[in-house]
Design a protein around this motif. Sequence first.
Motif, PDB file in Angstrom:
ATOM      1  N   GLY A   1       0.808  -1.214   0.000  1.00 52.77           N
ATOM      2  CA  GLY A   1       0.000   0.000   0.000  1.00 52.77           C
ATOM      3  C   GLY A   1       0.840   1.262   0.000  1.00 52.77           C
ATOM      4  N   MET A   2       1.920   1.268   0.771  1.00 51.06           N
ATOM      5  CA  MET A   2       2.781   2.453   0.817  1.00 51.06           C
ATOM      6  C   MET A   2       3.493   2.677  -0.510  1.00 51.06           C
ATOM      7  SD  MET A   2       4.367   2.158   4.681  1.00 51.06           S
ATOM      8  CE  MET A   2       5.220   3.748   4.600  1.00 51.06           C
ATOM      9  N   ASP A   3       3.933   1.602  -1.143  1.00 45.82           N
ATOM     10  CA  ASP A   3       4.584   1.734  -2.454  1.00 45.82           C
ATOM     11  C   ASP A   3       3.600   2.270  -3.489  1.00 45.82           C
ATOM     12  OD1 ASP A   3       6.932   0.777  -1.390  1.00 45.82           O
ATOM     13  OD2 ASP A   3       6.632  -1.285  -2.082  1.00 45.82           O
ATOM     14  N   ALA A   4       2.360   1.787  -3.425  1.00 47.95           N
ATOM     15  CA  ALA A   4       1.331   2.266  -4.366  1.00 47.95           C
ATOM     16  C   ALA A   4       1.003   3.732  -4.107  1.00 47.95           C
ATOM     17  CB  ALA A   4       0.074   1.401  -4.247  1.00 47.95           C
ATOM     18  N   ALA A   5       0.940   4.123  -2.824  1.00 48.67           N
ATOM     19  CA  ALA A   5       0.603   5.502  -2.477  1.00 48.67           C
ATOM     20  C   ALA A   5       1.622   6.495  -3.041  1.00 48.67           C
ATOM     21  CB  ALA A   5       0.512   5.645  -0.959  1.00 48.67           C
ATOM     22  N   ILE A   6       2.884   6.073  -3.138  1.00 46.25           N
ATOM     23  CA  ILE A   6       3.915   6.962  -3.692  1.00 46.25           C
ATOM     24  C   ILE A   6       3.563   7.368  -5.127  1.00 46.25           C
ATOM     25  CG2 ILE A   6       6.323   7.035  -4.467  1.00 46.25           C
ATOM     26  CD1 ILE A   6       7.050   5.392  -1.988  1.00 46.25           C
ATOM     27  N   LEU A   7       3.028   6.431  -5.901  1.00 52.07           N
ATOM     28  CA  LEU A   7       2.657   6.749  -7.282  1.00 52.07           C
ATOM     29  C   LEU A   7       1.591   7.835  -7.321  1.00 52.07           C
ATOM     30  CD1 LEU A   7       2.519   3.191  -8.912  1.00 52.07           C
ATOM     31  CD2 LEU A   7       4.309   4.911  -9.151  1.00 52.07           C
ATOM     32  N   SER A   8       0.605   7.755  -6.400  1.00 50.85           N
ATOM     33  CA  SER A   8      -0.442   8.781  -6.376  1.00 50.85           C
ATOM     34  C   SER A   8       0.083  10.105  -5.830  1.00 50.85           C
ATOM     35  CB  SER A   8      -1.634   8.287  -5.542  1.00 50.85           C
ATOM     36  OG  SER A   8      -2.301   7.223  -6.198  1.00 50.85           O
ATOM     37  N   LEU A   9       1.011  10.061  -4.883  1.00 53.09           N
ATOM     38  CA  LEU A   9       1.628  11.294  -4.389  1.00 53.09           C
ATOM     39  C   LEU A   9       2.359  12.037  -5.507  1.00 53.09           C
ATOM     40  CD1 LEU A   9       3.120  10.066  -0.990  1.00 53.09           C
ATOM     41  CD2 LEU A   9       1.347  11.813  -1.264  1.00 53.09           C
ATOM     42  N   GLN A  10       2.877  11.300  -6.473  1.00 53.00           N
ATOM     43  CA  GLN A  10       3.652  11.898  -7.562  1.00 53.00           C
ATOM     44  C   GLN A  10       2.788  12.247  -8.774  1.00 53.00           C
ATOM     45  OE1 GLN A  10       6.504   8.689  -7.960  1.00 53.00           O
ATOM     46  NE2 GLN A  10       8.042   9.777  -6.741  1.00 53.00           N
ATOM     47  N   CYS A  11       1.483  12.043  -8.655  1.00 50.39           N
ATOM     48  CA  CYS A  11       0.567  12.326  -9.772  1.00 50.39           C
ATOM     49  C   CYS A  11      -0.042  13.715  -9.571  1.00 50.39           C
ATOM     50  CB  CYS A  11      -0.527  11.258  -9.826  1.00 50.39           C
ATOM     51  SG  CYS A  11      -1.612  11.414 -11.253  1.00 50.39           S
ATOM     52  N   PRO A  12       0.318  14.709 -10.375  1.00 46.03           N
ATOM     53  CA  PRO A  12      -0.075  16.090 -10.084  1.00 46.03           C
ATOM     54  C   PRO A  12      -1.546  16.408 -10.325  1.00 46.03           C
ATOM     55  CG  PRO A  12       1.123  15.982 -12.153  1.00 46.03           C
ATOM     56  CD  PRO A  12       1.188  14.601 -11.553  1.00 46.03           C
ATOM     57  N   ASP A  13      -2.210  15.705 -11.238  1.00 50.98           N
ATOM     58  CA  ASP A  13      -3.545  16.140 -11.644  1.00 50.98           C
ATOM     59  C   ASP A  13      -4.643  15.114 -11.402  1.00 50.98           C
ATOM     60  OD1 ASP A  13      -2.590  14.363 -13.466  1.00 50.98           O
ATOM     61  OD2 ASP A  13      -3.088  15.540 -15.244  1.00 50.98           O
TER      62      ASP A  13
END
Length: 664
Positions: A641-653
């Motif tokens: 879950g934490m690894d997946a959350a990083i992808l959303s943290l890096q998604c600007p829009d």
Amino acid sequence: EVIPAIIAIKNGVPHIGLTEEEILDLSQSGQEGRATKVTTRDLPFLMASGGSKNGNSHEGKGHVWGATTVASTMHLAHLAGISTFVTGGTGGVHRGGELSLDISSDLTELSKTPVVVISAGIKSILDIQKTLETLETLSVPTATYQSDEYPSFFSPHSGIQTPHRVENATEVANVFLTSKYKLKLSSGMLIAVPNTHPAGQAVENAIQESLNEVKELQIVGKDVTPYILKAVSEKTKGESLLSNIELVKRNAKIGADIAIAICKEENKFQEEEKDSNELHSELQEDESNTPSPSTVSSPSSKVIVMGGIVMDLIAKPKKGLKLILSTSNPGICFESDGGVGRNIAEVLGRLGAKPLLYSAIGGSSTSSSSGGGGDSIGQAMIARLTKECGVVVSPDSIHVASSSKNNDDTNNTHKNINSTRTATYLAILDHNSDLNVAIADMDIFQHIPIPSTEILQQADALVLDANPPLQSLVKAAINATSSTSTTTTKVFLDPTSVPKARIIGTCDELLKCISYAFPNLDELLAMADGWTDTNAELNEAKQDGLKTIKLASEELLKQMDPTEAHLIITLGCDGVMLASKKKKESNNNTKEKRKEFEFIHFPAKEGVNVENSTGAGDTLCGAFINGILNGKSERESVQIGMDAAILSLQCPDRAISPKLGRHF
């Protein structure tokens, strides 16, 4: 990189890929009487007998091999998930086949097995014209590589025009994948690669002489091909073998290019052909609210998500500027699909779980109370969920509100307007992309439908956000965990906000059904403080962060699922805390069990460039749930879950990163 896998039957067992020693033994087995030509019809006999011929044991005589034909190799390759198969030549209709009906099973297999076969064409000892006509009858896509003339195995010339011409590997891949995914055809595809070896025509002349000999000697059936190959080799003094080797090398090179192209292009086709497309199209076209006969009103799913669909409006200061209150700030504004339930469903959908979503959207003036219709914002969000994210919906699972145009009670006007439009959430972020303040217009959530008991008890997981009415959450959770259920349905809860967390914390009926909850620190304290008999030490300990977390967690875990319960507590830049309660046998001989609390801290990854934090918690939640459903432990699932959350943290829009499906 392409890895070749030679297919054969060894001692009755299909082998997908052979060692060098096995290849050598296979090549020698024919002369030693240990090999049998095996087509698809022969596979069950050879496998059932352990490879022995006529029931005779092969012990002491070396391994018994089954040399697979194009047909049986295709079948085994497909079972192994291999989509590209390279061979020398393919079988077809024998000369005079209109009388003898001697037709290779290669053609039948091509008509029903989705594998691309790359060869030098149909063996020239066969009737090429009648074979191509048969392939047309069987609806097998057939083409020649970079030529308008269909080859005759050894020679690039046959005088017969090819059905289709393809120029490169990518074109072949797109044709094959279009057939498979868009047209839903089960057939394979035959690609003929002309042989460019200079001895080809001499070999072809030798074949014609050998064909005449076959007639004179009255050789028939499966003995024809081996005789001609041997005779041609002798007549050409080995040139046919050299030509054969060269054409196989050329086929292999082009076949490898095609395999790579299929691998690169297939993901695009899979994304476009999500299973939920049909349900989505039915929901959109049914403006009269009359379900079509093919619509399943309540489709079953292993994961049920019950929660909000929200249009998120996000604003934050321009990079390098801090937020100044009570005035206008230069910044960036954008909108994205949101809502805790919707976001979790998107994560699960992108990870392949095919969740069934229960939610509500606003209605247009002509829409009815459920099924089709809906305002343009809600309709568009449903369409994106089903088409792009793999989420399943149905007319029963999405409530579409009806407007109250004729309501004469002016005091209720504001309420009626709010409850008939899709929920909207306006968030103001600070310079660190953390939430500063937000306003939520979400009256529509009062109408989120409750899944039927039958649907709930067939599921492995029920995921709740706290947006539906409390009584709806309680009813869904109780129905899901009823003792009459045929499966064990785990209930997951995201408390959504501090006010809702406090309400949930006072509801014993709901909490005892919850196996997993996903609060942040403020929500955790709100849920624990909601108990009137909360340990007095809790309020005194708020200056000690870790002690506070443990006290609050233990207080809350006591009220949750009595069998086993877990809290996944998000701590922002401090990472995640996993708090668990498991029942454990006591040391005495009684059947009593004692509760055990366990706390594991997962630090946040350093150096992450945060662009947008609005969907990170929902991403962690959805990916964690997917991990649990796939047999991962709680520890493993938190890390996923934490690894997946990083992808959303890096998604600007967007709240949820569309890259999830490609990385997990």
